[in-house]
Design a protein around this motif. Structure first.
Motif, PDB file in Angstrom:
ATOM      1  N   VAL A  13       0.853  -1.189   0.000  1.00 13.64           N
ATOM      2  CA  VAL A  13       0.000   0.000   0.000  1.00 13.64           C
ATOM      3  C   VAL A  13       0.893   1.245   0.000  1.00 13.64           C
ATOM      4  CG1 VAL A  13      -1.850   1.254   1.198  1.00 13.64           C
ATOM      5  CG2 VAL A  13      -1.730  -1.240   1.402  1.00 13.64           C
ATOM      6  N   VAL A  14       0.598   2.229  -0.869  1.00 18.37           N
ATOM      7  CA  VAL A  14       1.258   3.526  -0.745  1.00 18.37           C
ATOM      8  C   VAL A  14       0.519   4.294   0.359  1.00 18.37           C
ATOM      9  CG1 VAL A  14       2.045   3.658  -3.127  1.00 18.37           C
ATOM     10  CG2 VAL A  14      -0.161   4.606  -2.555  1.00 18.37           C
ATOM     11  N   PRO A  15       1.182   5.146   1.130  1.00 20.69           N
ATOM     12  CA  PRO A  15       2.539   5.672   0.954  1.00 20.69           C
ATOM     13  C   PRO A  15       3.635   4.871   1.666  1.00 20.69           C
ATOM     14  CG  PRO A  15       1.457   6.832   2.732  1.00 20.69           C
ATOM     15  CD  PRO A  15       0.468   5.821   2.219  1.00 20.69           C
ATOM     16  N   TYR A  16       3.298   3.664   2.142  1.00 18.00           N
ATOM     17  CA  TYR A  16       4.262   2.928   2.971  1.00 18.00           C
ATOM     18  C   TYR A  16       5.300   2.186   2.153  1.00 18.00           C
ATOM     19  CZ  TYR A  16       0.625   4.150   6.205  1.00 18.00           C
ATOM     20  OH  TYR A  16      -0.296   4.882   6.917  1.00 18.00           O
ATOM     21  N   LEU A  17       4.953   1.869   0.894  1.00 19.61           N
ATOM     22  CA  LEU A  17       5.881   1.207  -0.016  1.00 19.61           C
ATOM     23  C   LEU A  17       5.868   1.926  -1.358  1.00 19.61           C
ATOM     24  CD1 LEU A  17       5.006  -2.516   0.807  1.00 19.61           C
ATOM     25  CD2 LEU A  17       7.122  -1.340   1.408  1.00 19.61           C
ATOM     26  N   ALA A  18       6.808   1.581  -2.212  1.00 19.22           N
ATOM     27  CA  ALA A  18       6.939   2.249  -3.511  1.00 19.22           C
ATOM     28  C   ALA A  18       5.674   2.073  -4.353  1.00 19.22           C
ATOM     29  CB  ALA A  18       8.149   1.686  -4.253  1.00 19.22           C
ATOM     30  N   GLU A  19       5.493   2.999  -5.280  1.00 16.95           N
ATOM     31  CA  GLU A  19       4.316   2.952  -6.142  1.00 16.95           C
ATOM     32  C   GLU A  19       4.436   1.848  -7.185  1.00 16.95           C
ATOM     33  OE1 GLU A  19       3.481   6.695  -7.928  1.00 16.95           O
ATOM     34  OE2 GLU A  19       3.125   7.719  -6.011  1.00 16.95           O
ATOM     35  N   ASN A  20       3.390   1.024  -7.269  1.00 16.52           N
ATOM     36  CA  ASN A  20       3.212   0.078  -8.371  1.00 16.52           C
ATOM     37  C   ASN A  20       1.709  -0.155  -8.488  1.00 16.52           C
ATOM     38  OD1 ASN A  20       2.416  -1.969  -6.495  1.00 16.52           O
ATOM     39  ND2 ASN A  20       4.559  -2.533  -6.171  1.00 16.52           N
ATOM     40  N   GLU A  21       1.314  -1.020  -9.408  1.00 13.19           N
ATOM     41  CA  GLU A  21      -0.129  -1.214  -9.625  1.00 13.19           C
ATOM     42  C   GLU A  21      -0.850  -1.631  -8.356  1.00 13.19           C
ATOM     43  OE1 GLU A  21      -1.831  -2.418 -13.953  1.00 13.19           O
ATOM     44  OE2 GLU A  21      -0.622  -3.935 -12.967  1.00 13.19           O
ATOM     45  N   VAL A  22      -0.282  -2.586  -7.634  1.00 13.14           N
ATOM     46  CA  VAL A  22      -0.942  -3.108  -6.432  1.00 13.14           C
ATOM     47  C   VAL A  22      -1.003  -2.040  -5.339  1.00 13.14           C
ATOM     48  CG1 VAL A  22      -0.868  -4.858  -4.611  1.00 13.14           C
ATOM     49  CG2 VAL A  22      -0.225  -5.476  -6.953  1.00 13.14           C
ATOM     50  N   ASN A  49      11.365  -2.652   5.534  1.00 15.80           N
ATOM     51  CA  ASN A  49      11.734  -1.448   4.788  1.00 15.80           C
ATOM     52  C   ASN A  49      10.693  -0.340   4.910  1.00 15.80           C
ATOM     53  OD1 ASN A  49       9.909  -2.935   3.305  1.00 15.80           O
ATOM     54  ND2 ASN A  49      10.850  -2.566   1.322  1.00 15.80           N
ATOM     55  N   ILE A  50       9.713  -0.507   5.783  1.00 19.62           N
ATOM     56  CA  ILE A  50       8.756   0.563   6.084  1.00 19.62           C
ATOM     57  C   ILE A  50       9.333   1.400   7.221  1.00 19.62           C
ATOM     58  CG2 ILE A  50       6.461   1.097   7.001  1.00 19.62           C
ATOM     59  CD1 ILE A  50       5.460  -1.459   5.578  1.00 19.62           C
ATOM     60  N   ASN A  51       9.441   2.686   7.009  1.00 22.58           N
ATOM     61  CA  ASN A  51      10.010   3.585   8.008  1.00 22.58           C
ATOM     62  C   ASN A  51       8.967   3.882   9.083  1.00 22.58           C
ATOM     63  OD1 ASN A  51      10.920   5.958   9.428  1.00 22.58           O
ATOM     64  ND2 ASN A  51      12.361   6.328   7.753  1.00 22.58           N
ATOM     65  N   LYS A 101      10.970  -8.744   9.521  1.00 23.86           N
ATOM     66  CA  LYS A 101      11.964  -7.753   9.938  1.00 23.86           C
ATOM     67  C   LYS A 101      12.952  -7.390   8.825  1.00 23.86           C
ATOM     68  CE  LYS A 101      14.299  -6.371  14.104  1.00 23.86           C
ATOM     69  NZ  LYS A 101      14.562  -6.680  15.503  1.00 23.86           N
ATOM     70  N   ARG A 102      13.224  -8.314   7.906  1.00 20.09           N
ATOM     71  CA  ARG A 102      14.217  -8.081   6.842  1.00 20.09           C
ATOM     72  C   ARG A 102      13.865  -6.847   6.022  1.00 20.09           C
ATOM     73  NH1 ARG A 102      11.923 -13.756   4.693  1.00 20.09           N
ATOM     74  NH2 ARG A 102      12.000 -13.993   6.953  1.00 20.09           N
ATOM     75  N   LYS A 103      14.886  -6.215   5.458  1.00 24.45           N
ATOM     76  CA  LYS A 103      14.725  -4.881   4.876  1.00 24.45           C
ATOM     77  C   LYS A 103      14.263  -4.891   3.416  1.00 24.45           C
ATOM     78  CE  LYS A 103      16.071  -2.435   8.469  1.00 24.45           C
ATOM     79  NZ  LYS A 103      15.121  -1.526   9.153  1.00 24.45           N
ATOM     80  N   ALA A 104      13.356  -5.763   3.083  1.00 22.59           N
ATOM     81  CA  ALA A 104      12.790  -5.792   1.737  1.00 22.59           C
ATOM     82  C   ALA A 104      11.428  -6.469   1.804  1.00 22.59           C
ATOM     83  CB  ALA A 104      13.719  -6.530   0.776  1.00 22.59           C
ATOM     84  N   THR A 105      10.716  -6.459   0.690  1.00 23.66           N
ATOM     85  CA  THR A 105       9.372  -7.013   0.709  1.00 23.66           C
ATOM     86  C   THR A 105       9.349  -8.517   0.423  1.00 23.66           C
ATOM     87  OG1 THR A 105       9.149  -6.182  -1.552  1.00 23.66           O
ATOM     88  CG2 THR A 105       8.134  -4.876   0.201  1.00 23.66           C
ATOM     89  N   PHE A 106       9.646  -8.909  -0.822  1.00 21.91           N
ATOM     90  CA  PHE A 106       9.462 -10.308  -1.224  1.00 21.91           C
ATOM     91  C   PHE A 106      10.743 -11.037  -1.591  1.00 21.91           C
ATOM     92  CE2 PHE A 106       5.807  -7.863  -3.136  1.00 21.91           C
ATOM     93  CZ  PHE A 106       4.956  -8.057  -2.050  1.00 21.91           C
ATOM     94  N   ALA A 107      11.804 -10.280  -1.873  1.00 24.01           N
ATOM     95  CA  ALA A 107      13.017 -10.903  -2.416  1.00 24.01           C
ATOM     96  C   ALA A 107      14.252 -10.219  -1.845  1.00 24.01           C
ATOM     97  CB  ALA A 107      13.019 -10.806  -3.945  1.00 24.01           C
TER      98      ALA A 107
END
Length: 268
Positions: A13-22, A49-51, A101-107
């Protein structure tokens, strides 16, 4: 849509993650319903990676503290909450140190999918439902966005099938273009079966690639929205032949009316 209750469950969901279609649709659709006077809640994972400071996330102690079982392991559930500035929209975050906790979403930084993405999806689905139960908030519709949220319809129709709270709730799944190429863990089907889901209901998960994960989700949904122009022809044909009510792709300037009418067609 005034006073209708819609629960949005999304992997991004934006604004918590980068913009994409989802992530954009997971913001735009709830905002639209909120503007129409609907009651909404949004749930997403609390990736590392969510601040938290910038977005003012804080833990909700009364909702946190329970353990969820994933593949016979107890995993503590932490619930955090934040508000989208200016919109008066509350977002609930499903958190667990082991999974998120890891600093990325899926990969990872090499682009390799995390090996436990299947368990993260199971944990997320259970975490959402258990939290909504604690809130005692009965949604008219649960609208699912993104493949990491795709286990929710399956768990609603099997693991939580006797929950009176959701007896009238309808599930809509939005289907987006393919976002990963590999398989999730090949043991995924057995981890879901551990929770009492029969094999024949999730046979697609024997090969847990993007399309099959979505097929399993679609089969357990009450309706489907084709949310992307680049959904594969095979997945589109599957949706069209599923017997489920479905909404074809609507452009950015047309989606508001299309989605509202689609919700209303489900008896709202």
């Amino acid at each position: 849509m005034k006073d209708k209750r819609i629960l949005y469950v999304s992997s991004e969901v934006v604004p918590y993650l980068a913009e994409n279609e989802v992530s954009l649709m997971s913001y735009d659709v709830p905002k639209m319903i909120n503007d129409q006077g609907g009651q909404i809640r949004i749930f997403m994972p609390r990736y590392g990676n969510i601040n938290e400071r910038r977005h003012q996330l804080h833990e909700v102690i009364r909702l946190s503290g329970m353990n969820l079982v994933v593949n016979d392991l107890d995993m503590p559930l932490i619930i955090k909450v934040a508000s989208i500035p200016k919109e008066r929209i509350q977002v609930y975050f499903i958190d667990n140190d082991e999974y998120f906790k890891r600093k990325a979403t899926f990969a990872d930084e090499e682009g390799v999918l995390y090996p436990d993405n299947d368990e993260r999806a199971i944990f997320f689905a259970k975490g959402v439902v258990e939290t909504v139960k604690k809130l005692n908030w009965v949604p008219d519709i649960i609208h699912v966005h993104g493949w990491l949220a795709a286990m929710l319809p399956i768990y609603m129709k099997h693991y939580y099938k006797n929950e009176a709270l959701f007896s009238e709730t309808k599930i809509v799944t939005s289907v987006y273009g393919q976002s990963f190429d590999e398989n999730l863990d090949l043991e995924m089907i057995n981890k879901v079966k551990f929770d009492g889901v029969p094999h024949e209901s999730i046979a697609d998960l024997e090969t847990p690639n993007y399309e099959n994960v979505l097929k399993a989700s679609i089969l357990h949904s009450d309706a489907v929205i084709i949310a992307s122009e680049n959904v594969s022809s095979s997945l589109t044909k599957f949706i069209e032949s599923s017997g489920k009510p479905f909404l074809p792709f609507a452009t950015k300037d047309a989606f508001a009316e299309a989605y509202t009418n689609f919700y209303k067609s489900m008896g709202l």
